[in-house]
Design a protein around this motif. Structure first.
Motif, PDB file in Angstrom:
ATOM      1  N   VAL A   5      76.614  44.826  32.613  1.00  0.00           N
ATOM      2  CA  VAL A   5      76.637  44.024  33.837  1.00  0.00           C
ATOM      3  C   VAL A   5      75.362  43.195  33.894  1.00  0.00           C
ATOM      4  CG1 VAL A   5      76.609  44.042  36.355  1.00  0.00           C
ATOM      5  CG2 VAL A   5      78.124  45.609  35.122  1.00  0.00           C
ATOM      6  N   ILE A   6      75.515  41.877  33.890  1.00  0.00           N
ATOM      7  CA  ILE A   6      74.390  40.966  34.136  1.00  0.00           C
ATOM      8  C   ILE A   6      74.319  40.767  35.642  1.00  0.00           C
ATOM      9  CG2 ILE A   6      73.404  38.680  33.730  1.00  0.00           C
ATOM     10  CD1 ILE A   6      75.147  38.449  31.241  1.00  0.00           C
ATOM     11  N   ILE A  90      72.633  47.559  32.207  1.00  0.00           N
ATOM     12  CA  ILE A  90      72.435  46.507  33.205  1.00  0.00           C
ATOM     13  C   ILE A  90      71.376  45.544  32.683  1.00  0.00           C
ATOM     14  CG2 ILE A  90      73.161  47.824  35.225  1.00  0.00           C
ATOM     15  CD1 ILE A  90      70.181  48.332  35.838  1.00  0.00           C
ATOM     16  N   PHE A  91      71.569  44.274  32.997  1.00  0.00           N
ATOM     17  CA  PHE A  91      70.655  43.221  32.568  1.00  0.00           C
ATOM     18  C   PHE A  91      70.231  42.465  33.813  1.00  0.00           C
ATOM     19  CE2 PHE A  91      70.293  39.093  29.905  1.00  0.00           C
ATOM     20  CZ  PHE A  91      68.925  39.230  29.856  1.00  0.00           C
ATOM     21  N   VAL A  92      68.986  42.676  34.241  1.00  0.00           N
ATOM     22  CA  VAL A  92      68.480  42.139  35.510  1.00  0.00           C
ATOM     23  C   VAL A  92      67.694  40.858  35.225  1.00  0.00           C
ATOM     24  CG1 VAL A  92      67.134  42.632  37.580  1.00  0.00           C
ATOM     25  CG2 VAL A  92      68.242  44.512  36.343  1.00  0.00           C
ATOM     26  N   LEU A 120      64.785  47.212  27.197  1.00  0.00           N
ATOM     27  CA  LEU A 120      64.192  46.114  26.447  1.00  0.00           C
ATOM     28  C   LEU A 120      63.537  45.108  27.393  1.00  0.00           C
ATOM     29  CD1 LEU A 120      67.097  45.386  23.933  1.00  0.00           C
ATOM     30  CD2 LEU A 120      64.906  46.466  23.379  1.00  0.00           C
ATOM     31  N   VAL A 121      62.331  44.697  27.036  1.00  0.00           N
ATOM     32  CA  VAL A 121      61.702  43.531  27.651  1.00  0.00           C
ATOM     33  C   VAL A 121      62.187  42.319  26.868  1.00  0.00           C
ATOM     34  CG1 VAL A 121      59.534  42.290  27.993  1.00  0.00           C
ATOM     35  CG2 VAL A 121      59.660  44.746  28.470  1.00  0.00           C
ATOM     36  N   TRP A 163      68.532  47.345  30.478  1.00  0.00           N
ATOM     37  CA  TRP A 163      68.373  48.788  30.617  1.00  0.00           C
ATOM     38  C   TRP A 163      69.648  49.543  30.246  1.00  0.00           C
ATOM     39  CZ3 TRP A 163      64.150  51.655  32.374  1.00  0.00           C
ATOM     40  CH2 TRP A 163      63.100  50.933  32.957  1.00  0.00           C
ATOM     41  N   ARG A 164      69.476  50.693  29.605  1.00  0.00           N
ATOM     42  CA  ARG A 164      70.537  51.685  29.649  1.00  0.00           C
ATOM     43  C   ARG A 164      70.578  52.178  31.096  1.00  0.00           C
ATOM     44  NH1 ARG A 164      71.566  53.371  24.307  1.00  0.00           N
ATOM     45  NH2 ARG A 164      69.787  53.082  22.889  1.00  0.00           N
TER      46      ARG A 164
END
Length: 304
Positions: A5-6, A90-92, A120-121, A163-164
């Protein structure tokens, strides 16, 4: 395939949100993808613009139209929606960011190959079409901060974005009551708990700094500094963490590559140093005022 989910929040971003959302929609090479947008009570046509774009999207898009509050509330609401959608990742992001092609598929592949990594950064590459001096300084400064290797540097101020979901949840997540410098807190907690975070040097986020003047930077940060005590008081060792990562204390500034960069761009370097001096004065003033308010609110014990 694990669901990604972005998610991002918006507020009166009808111009910048188009490129951001299109770059998210273009990640459709990853087949189990969902986009969640939490609008923080926009008074322009941001929501309508997103809804129009969603009609042409292969990727499902959920729009959460919220009453106006703070960014943190919108972001937490979007994450709650991602959890409801059973996201594995999730990708914030922010609404002024543009994702590199195949970013999602590359990040998920990396995390599948490295199960020890929790998040990940994503390195940011700043840009601006504006030509005034401080727009160039801000682009230069952000690119300096992001000029690091794969390992998350000591006293890094970069926030993990990909993030996981279980790793994110283990940190307690974002605190919606924190207004300033809240974005990095889950990253700091995860690393302090022994978790591993890497920088995804194989991809990029392009960050539009737009047109900015020094007065804009100072005005924005002055507000953040004025509410910084909310973050410092709700994080263990909050003040220590903030001081360790204060502007001139960031090791990445003194890397060999960046020292060479300063020699190549002396005027931009002077502009960055001056901006950091001004921000440091604002920050220290805010900390002193916060300490004074705290002292005044303490009960007075009268010995009779």
């Amino acid at each position: 395939m694990d669901k990604v989910v972005i998610l991002f929040s918006t507020y009166n971003n009808e111009q910048t949100v188009v490129d951001c959302l299109r770059s998210c929609m273009n990640q459709h090479d990853y087949q189990s993808l969902h986009i969640v947008v939490a609008d923080d009570g926009s008074s322009d046509h941001t929501v309508q613009t997103i809804q129009q774009l969603s009609e042409e999207s292969i990727v499902p898009i959920t729009v959460l139209a919220l009453p106006h509050g703070e960014r943190g509330v919108a972001r937490v609401t979007a994450i709650e929606e991602a959890q409801r959608l059973n996201a594995k990742y999730i990708f914030v992001i922010d609404s002024d960011m543009i994702l590199a092609n195949q970013l999602v598929s590359q990040c998920t592949s990396f995390l599948n190959e490295h199960p020890e990594v929790g998040a990940l950064v994503i390195p940011e590459e700043a840009y601006s079409t504006a030509t005034n001096f401080f727009s160039k300084v801000k682009v230069f400064e952000r690119n300096v901060i992001n000029n690091a290797g794969e390992q998350l540097g000591k006293r890094s101020i970069e926030a993990a974005r990909f993030w996981r979901i279980d790793a994110y949840e283990s940190t307690g997540g974002f605190n919606a009551d924190q207004i300033a410098f809240e974005e990095i807190q889950p990253t700091l907690r995860y690393v302090e708990e022994g978790g591993e975070i890497r920088r995804a040097t194989f991809t990029r986020i392009y960050h539009d700094e737009k047109q900015v003047y020094l007065s804009d930077v100072l005005r924005k940060k002055a507000y953040y500094f004025s509410v910084m005590d909310r973050t410092l008081s709700t994080e263990e060792g909050g003040l220590r963490k903030a001081l360790e990562r204060w502007y001139f204390f960031r090791p990445v500034l003194y890397s060999r590559d960046n020292l060479i960069c300063y020699l190549r761009h002396p005027l931009l370097t002077v502009g960055m140093v001056w901006m950091y001096i001004c921000l440091s004065v604002l920050g220290v003033t805010a900390l002193l005022q916060s300490s004074s308010r705290s002292a005044q609110s303490l009960p007075i014990n009268e010995n009779k």
